[in-house]
Motif scaffolding. Structure first.
Motif, PDB file in Angstrom:
ATOM      1  N   GLU A   4       0.833  -1.208   0.000  1.00  7.39           N
ATOM      2  CA  GLU A   4       0.000   0.000   0.000  1.00  7.39           C
ATOM      3  C   GLU A   4       0.873   1.265   0.000  1.00  7.39           C
ATOM      4  O   GLU A   4       0.601   2.224  -0.725  1.00  7.39           O
ATOM      5  CB  GLU A   4      -0.907   0.013   1.223  1.00  7.39           C
ATOM      6  N   PHE A   5       1.925   1.237   0.781  1.00  8.82           N
ATOM      7  CA  PHE A   5       2.839   2.370   0.853  1.00  8.82           C
ATOM      8  C   PHE A   5       3.511   2.610  -0.497  1.00  8.82           C
ATOM      9  O   PHE A   5       3.625   3.741  -0.968  1.00  8.82           O
ATOM     10  CB  PHE A   5       3.879   2.108   1.944  1.00  8.82           C
ATOM     11  N   LEU A   6       3.958   1.541  -1.136  1.00 12.15           N
ATOM     12  CA  LEU A   6       4.622   1.675  -2.430  1.00 12.15           C
ATOM     13  C   LEU A   6       3.668   2.169  -3.509  1.00 12.15           C
ATOM     14  O   LEU A   6       4.056   2.944  -4.388  1.00 12.15           O
ATOM     15  CB  LEU A   6       5.249   0.345  -2.830  1.00 12.15           C
ATOM     16  N   THR A   7       2.400   1.753  -3.447  1.00 12.04           N
ATOM     17  CA  THR A   7       1.431   2.249  -4.428  1.00 12.04           C
ATOM     18  C   THR A   7       1.161   3.735  -4.218  1.00 12.04           C
ATOM     19  O   THR A   7       0.939   4.467  -5.182  1.00 12.04           O
ATOM     20  CB  THR A   7       0.119   1.458  -4.378  1.00 12.04           C
ATOM     21  N   ARG A   8       1.185   4.188  -2.967  1.00  5.03           N
ATOM     22  CA  ARG A   8       1.005   5.627  -2.710  1.00  5.03           C
ATOM     23  C   ARG A   8       2.141   6.436  -3.332  1.00  5.03           C
ATOM     24  O   ARG A   8       1.924   7.490  -3.918  1.00  5.03           O
ATOM     25  CB  ARG A   8       0.959   5.908  -1.214  1.00  5.03           C
ATOM     26  N   LEU A   9       3.375   5.935  -3.178  1.00  2.88           N
ATOM     27  CA  LEU A   9       4.514   6.640  -3.767  1.00  2.88           C
ATOM     28  C   LEU A   9       4.409   6.678  -5.288  1.00  2.88           C
ATOM     29  O   LEU A   9       4.692   7.709  -5.916  1.00  2.88           O
ATOM     30  CB  LEU A   9       5.820   5.965  -3.361  1.00  2.88           C
ATOM     31  N   CYS A  36       0.830  11.222   1.210  1.00  2.00           N
ATOM     32  CA  CYS A  36       2.027  10.399   1.031  1.00  2.00           C
ATOM     33  C   CYS A  36       3.065  10.731   2.102  1.00  2.00           C
ATOM     34  O   CYS A  36       3.708   9.837   2.652  1.00  2.00           O
ATOM     35  CB  CYS A  36       2.593  10.610  -0.362  1.00  2.00           C
ATOM     36  N   ARG A  37       3.224  11.999   2.405  1.00  2.29           N
ATOM     37  CA  ARG A  37       4.178  12.411   3.437  1.00  2.29           C
ATOM     38  C   ARG A  37       3.795  11.826   4.794  1.00  2.29           C
ATOM     39  O   ARG A  37       4.643  11.347   5.544  1.00  2.29           O
ATOM     40  CB  ARG A  37       4.229  13.931   3.529  1.00  2.29           C
ATOM     41  N   ASP A  38       2.499  11.847   5.098  1.00  6.02           N
ATOM     42  CA  ASP A  38       2.037  11.261   6.347  1.00  6.02           C
ATOM     43  C   ASP A  38       2.316   9.756   6.392  1.00  6.02           C
ATOM     44  O   ASP A  38       2.710   9.221   7.426  1.00  6.02           O
ATOM     45  CB  ASP A  38       0.543  11.514   6.540  1.00  6.02           C
ATOM     46  N   ALA A  39       2.123   9.084   5.264  1.00  2.89           N
ATOM     47  CA  ALA A  39       2.388   7.652   5.208  1.00  2.89           C
ATOM     48  C   ALA A  39       3.871   7.356   5.414  1.00  2.89           C
ATOM     49  O   ALA A  39       4.235   6.391   6.100  1.00  2.89           O
ATOM     50  CB  ALA A  39       1.923   7.077   3.875  1.00  2.89           C
TER      51      ALA A  39
END
Length: 70
Positions: A4-9, A36-39
């Motif tokens: 999920e984190f990588l998809t946000r980036l 994205c910054r929060d993640a």
């Protein structure tokens, strides 16, 4: 880092390219950027907490994580 984190980036990078080309508004890009910054911040904190928790029982875990980053 999870999927999920990588998809946000990836989405952030895509929206940035579209914003520079004039296809996306600045407000939409800014909203995605802040999310994205929060993640990233949450992922970093979680990594540090896991590192601190693991070091107490397994001293080699610190070296293994540092080797992955550098």
């Amino acid at each position: 880092m999870n999927k999920e984190f990588l998809t946000r980036l990836k989405r952030k990078k895509d929206v940035y390219r579209r914003w520079k080309a004039g296809h996306v508004t600045r407000k939409k890009y800014r909203d995605i950027f802040q999310a994205c910054r929060d993640a990233v911040r949450k992922a970093r904190v979680q990594l540090e907490l896991n590192l601190l928790r693991d070091v107490k029982g397994n001293k080699k875990s610190f070296s293994a994580i540092n080797a992955d980053f550098f």
